[in-house]
Design a protein around this motif. Structure first.
Motif, mmCIF file in Angstrom:
data_model
loop_
_atom_site.group_PDB
_atom_site.id
_atom_site.type_symbol
_atom_site.label_atom_id
_atom_site.label_comp_id
_atom_site.label_asym_id
_atom_site.label_seq_id
_atom_site.Cartn_x
_atom_site.Cartn_y
_atom_site.Cartn_z
ATOM 1 N N ILE A 143 0.836 -1.203 0.000
ATOM 2 C CA ILE A 143 0.000 0.000 0.000
ATOM 3 C C ILE A 143 0.873 1.256 0.000
ATOM 4 O O ILE A 143 2.034 1.222 0.417
ATOM 5 C CB ILE A 143 -0.966 0.031 1.216
ATOM 6 C CG1 ILE A 143 -0.197 -0.106 2.533
ATOM 7 C CG2 ILE A 143 -2.015 -1.070 1.090
ATOM 8 C CD1 ILE A 143 -1.042 0.177 3.764
ATOM 9 N N ARG A 144 0.298 2.337 -0.492
ATOM 10 C CA ARG A 144 1.022 3.612 -0.543
ATOM 11 C C ARG A 144 0.815 4.351 0.772
ATOM 12 O O ARG A 144 -0.322 4.466 1.240
ATOM 13 C CB ARG A 144 0.505 4.445 -1.705
ATOM 14 C CG ARG A 144 1.324 5.685 -1.955
ATOM 15 C CD ARG A 144 1.136 6.189 -3.364
ATOM 16 N NE ARG A 144 -0.152 6.844 -3.525
ATOM 17 C CZ ARG A 144 -0.910 6.745 -4.608
ATOM 18 N NH1 ARG A 144 -0.533 5.985 -5.605
ATOM 19 N NH2 ARG A 144 -2.051 7.388 -4.682
ATOM 20 N N VAL A 145 1.911 4.799 1.359
ATOM 21 C CA VAL A 145 1.836 5.495 2.649
ATOM 22 C C VAL A 145 2.655 6.789 2.551
ATOM 23 O O VAL A 145 3.498 6.919 1.666
ATOM 24 C CB VAL A 145 2.389 4.598 3.798
ATOM 25 C CG1 VAL A 145 1.543 3.342 3.963
ATOM 26 C CG2 VAL A 145 3.851 4.250 3.559
ATOM 27 N N PRO A 146 2.416 7.741 3.446
ATOM 28 C CA PRO A 146 3.173 9.000 3.381
ATOM 29 C C PRO A 146 4.674 8.773 3.532
ATOM 30 O O PRO A 146 5.106 7.983 4.365
ATOM 31 C CB PRO A 146 2.632 9.798 4.571
ATOM 32 C CG PRO A 146 1.293 9.218 4.863
ATOM 33 C CD PRO A 146 1.387 7.773 4.511
ATOM 34 N N ASN A 147 5.462 9.439 2.682
ATOM 35 C CA ASN A 147 6.931 9.357 2.717
ATOM 36 C C ASN A 147 7.524 10.695 3.149
ATOM 37 O O ASN A 147 8.645 11.037 2.788
ATOM 38 C CB ASN A 147 7.475 8.996 1.319
ATOM 39 C CG ASN A 147 7.516 7.496 1.048
ATOM 40 O OD1 ASN A 147 8.315 7.020 0.248
ATOM 41 N ND2 ASN A 147 6.654 6.725 1.687
ATOM 42 N N THR A 148 6.774 11.468 3.904
ATOM 43 C CA THR A 148 7.175 12.835 4.239
ATOM 44 C C THR A 148 8.552 12.898 4.908
ATOM 45 O O THR A 148 8.771 12.263 5.935
ATOM 46 C CB THR A 148 6.137 13.457 5.208
ATOM 47 O OG1 THR A 148 4.839 13.117 4.743
ATOM 48 C CG2 THR A 148 6.308 14.959 5.299
ATOM 49 N N GLY A 149 9.469 13.637 4.305
ATOM 50 C CA GLY A 149 10.757 13.884 4.938
ATOM 51 C C GLY A 149 11.764 12.752 4.824
ATOM 52 O O GLY A 149 12.824 12.805 5.430
ATOM 53 N N ALA A 150 11.458 11.714 4.039
ATOM 54 C CA ALA A 150 12.438 10.644 3.846
ATOM 55 C C ALA A 150 13.535 11.144 2.909
ATOM 56 O O ALA A 150 13.291 11.979 2.042
ATOM 57 C CB ALA A 150 11.767 9.412 3.261
ATOM 58 N N MET A 151 14.764 10.631 3.074
ATOM 59 C CA MET A 151 15.857 11.039 2.191
ATOM 60 C C MET A 151 15.598 10.532 0.768
ATOM 61 O O MET A 151 15.897 11.207 -0.207
ATOM 62 C CB MET A 151 17.184 10.478 2.725
ATOM 63 C CG MET A 151 18.412 10.963 2.005
ATOM 64 S SD MET A 151 19.921 10.553 2.899
ATOM 65 C CE MET A 151 20.177 8.849 2.396
ATOM 66 N N VAL A 152 15.055 9.320 0.658
ATOM 67 C CA VAL A 152 14.731 8.748 -0.645
ATOM 68 C C VAL A 152 13.247 8.387 -0.654
ATOM 69 O O VAL A 152 12.816 7.488 0.069
ATOM 70 C CB VAL A 152 15.577 7.484 -0.946
ATOM 71 C CG1 VAL A 152 15.319 7.013 -2.374
ATOM 72 C CG2 VAL A 152 17.050 7.757 -0.721
ATOM 73 N N GLU A 153 12.488 9.071 -1.485
ATOM 74 C CA GLU A 153 11.034 8.887 -1.541
ATOM 75 C C GLU A 153 10.732 7.661 -2.397
ATOM 76 O O GLU A 153 11.342 7.440 -3.434
ATOM 77 C CB GLU A 153 10.444 10.175 -2.133
ATOM 78 C CG GLU A 153 8.963 10.274 -2.167
ATOM 79 C CD GLU A 153 8.385 9.743 -3.461
ATOM 80 O OE1 GLU A 153 7.180 9.563 -3.480
ATOM 81 O OE2 GLU A 153 9.129 9.509 -4.436
ATOM 82 N N LEU A 154 9.792 6.814 -1.958
ATOM 83 C CA LEU A 154 9.498 5.585 -2.703
ATOM 84 C C LEU A 154 8.018 5.414 -3.000
ATOM 85 O O LEU A 154 7.603 4.387 -3.527
ATOM 86 C CB LEU A 154 9.995 4.365 -1.898
ATOM 87 C CG LEU A 154 11.509 4.182 -1.798
ATOM 88 C CD1 LEU A 154 11.855 3.178 -0.724
ATOM 89 C CD2 LEU A 154 12.097 3.739 -3.127
ATOM 90 N N SER A 155 7.196 6.409 -2.687
ATOM 91 C CA SER A 155 5.756 6.198 -2.792
ATOM 92 C C SER A 155 5.195 6.553 -4.163
ATOM 93 O O SER A 155 4.047 6.262 -4.458
ATOM 94 C CB SER A 155 5.023 6.980 -1.708
ATOM 95 O OG SER A 155 5.290 8.357 -1.854
ATOM 96 N N SER A 156 6.023 7.193 -5.032
ATOM 97 C CA SER A 156 5.474 7.565 -6.339
ATOM 98 C C SER A 156 5.567 6.411 -7.327
ATOM 99 O O SER A 156 4.909 6.417 -8.355
ATOM 100 C CB SER A 156 6.208 8.789 -6.887
ATOM 101 O OG SER A 156 7.592 8.560 -6.907
ATOM 102 N N LYS A 157 6.378 5.409 -7.017
ATOM 103 C CA LYS A 157 6.563 4.310 -7.969
ATOM 104 C C LYS A 157 5.681 3.112 -7.631
ATOM 105 O O LYS A 157 5.212 2.419 -8.534
ATOM 106 C CB LYS A 157 8.036 3.903 -7.983
ATOM 107 C CG LYS A 157 8.352 2.825 -9.005
ATOM 108 C CD LYS A 157 9.848 2.715 -9.262
ATOM 109 C CE LYS A 157 10.142 1.538 -10.185
ATOM 110 N NZ LYS A 157 11.572 1.374 -10.436
ATOM 111 N N PHE A 158 5.482 2.845 -6.334
ATOM 112 C CA PHE A 158 4.767 1.641 -5.920
ATOM 113 C C PHE A 158 3.711 1.940 -4.863
ATOM 114 O O PHE A 158 3.804 2.913 -4.124
ATOM 115 C CB PHE A 158 5.743 0.609 -5.324
ATOM 116 C CG PHE A 158 6.764 0.083 -6.297
ATOM 117 C CD1 PHE A 158 6.368 -0.545 -7.462
ATOM 118 C CD2 PHE A 158 8.116 0.224 -6.037
ATOM 119 C CE1 PHE A 158 7.312 -1.041 -8.352
ATOM 120 C CE2 PHE A 158 9.070 -0.273 -6.924
ATOM 121 C CZ PHE A 158 8.671 -0.906 -8.087
ATOM 122 N N GLY A 159 2.758 1.047 -4.760
ATOM 123 C CA GLY A 159 1.801 1.099 -3.667
ATOM 124 C C GLY A 159 0.390 1.400 -4.134
ATOM 125 O O GLY A 159 0.143 2.358 -4.859
#
Ligand SMILES: *Cc1c(COP(=O)(O)O)cnc(C)c1O
Length: 380
Positions: free
Chosen positions: A142-158
């Motif tokens: 599932i897609r979850v918030p990636n707020t403030g992560a160094m490497v964002e991963l939510s735009s590709k999967f979930g």
């Protein structure tokens, strides 16, 4: 940790550049993870650094593994093969999750005999799994918030939370078994609320699935994102673990299995790179050092991982802002435009970067004919 003296000795023995892996530190990181998250089984994300020696050390320590390709699967399976044949099948889910939501037909066919646990996040993948790996168990990413992560991963999967239960029921309708949910809060997540929100989202989806007639889900996969202590701004792991433990104990009964896929956390602090200065120039008044490793090699994380590594000298000297450049002819091959280093270092002297174990050597190339740094294992 490995002492500076030991690093210099290793460089003298093996030459440079070297990528020094400290297996005691890997065991220490695994131990910390288990100590602070006792309910969570750690599936080391092999892509962070896939060296078979590292996989073996973690396997022997009790870890499981997150793989995303057949070559990664085989590196882990080499260890499972040491088990008696009868126990192997019983073990495979306990030891491996195939956590790439998109899989080629051939990959699914190769995996099917192992009855693997695989992730998915869309309708096409359900059809593909049904066709090519009907014996797989499924976890919905599932897609979850990636707020403030160094490497964002939510735009590709979930899958969007709103379509999650539809995708669970769609898979079930095809005769597949959905075992649970997975997510990834973004790599190097220092905003711990991402984990709290993701766990709560997962609990909501569990409840909605049950309300709509599907009560067979029994695992939650917290993914990766556990931060490495690159600097003092990263709060202690125990603080994050405290929040996670509180949420999973509040929201999921004891018989729900909790797993996670830490990559960076296990390996970042366990490797140090040692390089040699092989050129020096003063450009626009700035001392520039040219070293024998760079962004096409161990320092690839500067590009792909959005990570900054510090360059340190083994001796003191009058420090000033210096540039440090890699060995290839590409102007992109810049390790740092502003590193505080002694300005009087000479050709042949060494520099080193600690905490460079994750997403570094793993994506080295042979660009310009320069091979990846030699790997040196210590405390194996
Ligand atoms: C890369 C990745 C991981 C590891 O992430 P870290 O931030 O290194 O802990 C875990 N799970 C999945 C699905 C990944 O793609």
């Amino acid at each position: 940790m490995i002492s500076n003296k030991q690093l210099q000795k290793l460089a003298a023995r093996h030459g440079t550049p070297i990528f020094v892996v400290d297996h005691d530190e890997i065991r220490r990181n695994y131990g910390q993870f288990k100590k602070h998250l006792p309910r969570v089984q750690a599936y080391y994300a092999v892509k962070a650094e896939p060296l078979p020696e590292i996989v073996k050390t973690l396997y022997d320590a009790g870890a499981s593994f997150d793989v995303a390709s057949m070559p990664e699967f085989r590196i882990v399976y080499e260890n499972i093969k040491r088990m008696p044949a009868k126990e192997r099948q019983a073990w495979i889910w306990d030891k491996i999750i195939y956590a790439n939501p998109i899989k080629a037909d051939e990959t699914l066919r190769d995996l099917d005999p192992y009855k693997p646990l695989v992730t998915y996040d869309n309708q096409e993948e359900i059809r593909k799994i049904k066709r090519c790996a009907p014996h797989a168990g499924l976890a919905l990413r599932i897609r979850v918030p990636n707020t403030g992560a160094m490497v964002e991963l939510s735009s590709k999967f979930g899958a969007a939370p709103g379509e999650a239960v539809d995708l669970i029921l769609a898979a079930v309708k095809e005769g597949l078994v959905v075992e649970g949910l997975s997510f990834h809060v973004g790599s190097q997540t220092t905003n711990f609320e991402n984990f709290v929100q993701a766990i709560n989202l997962a609990a909501d989806i569990f409840k909605e699935a049950r309300d709509r007639g599907y009560g067979r889900m029994n695992l939650v996969d917290l993914g990766g994102g556990f931060p490495a202590p690159y600097d003092e701004s990263v709060k202690p792991f125990s603080v994050l673990a405290g929040k996670i433990n509180a949420e999973i104990d509040r929201l999921f009964p004891k018989d729900i299995e909790i797993l996670a896929e830490p990559g960076r956390f296990m390996i970042a602090t366990a490797a140090t790179s040692v390089v040699k200065i092989q050129g020096k120039a003063v450009r626009d008044g700035k001392v520039c050092y040219y070293v024998d490793d760079g962004v096409y090699h161990t320092y690839s994380g500067i590009i792909f991982d959005h990570c900054h590594y510090h360059m340190k000298a083994f001796r003191k000297g009058r420090e000033q802002i210096c540039g440090v450049f890699g060995p290839t002819c590409d102007a992109l091959d810049v390790i740092s435009m502003s590193e505080n280093l002694p300005a009087d270092l000479e050709l042949g002297e060494l520099l080193y970067s600690p905490n460079i174990g994750a997403y570094s050597h793993a994506s080295s190339t042979y660009f310009n004919g320069f091979p990846p740094a030699k790997v040196v294992h210590v405390n194996r």
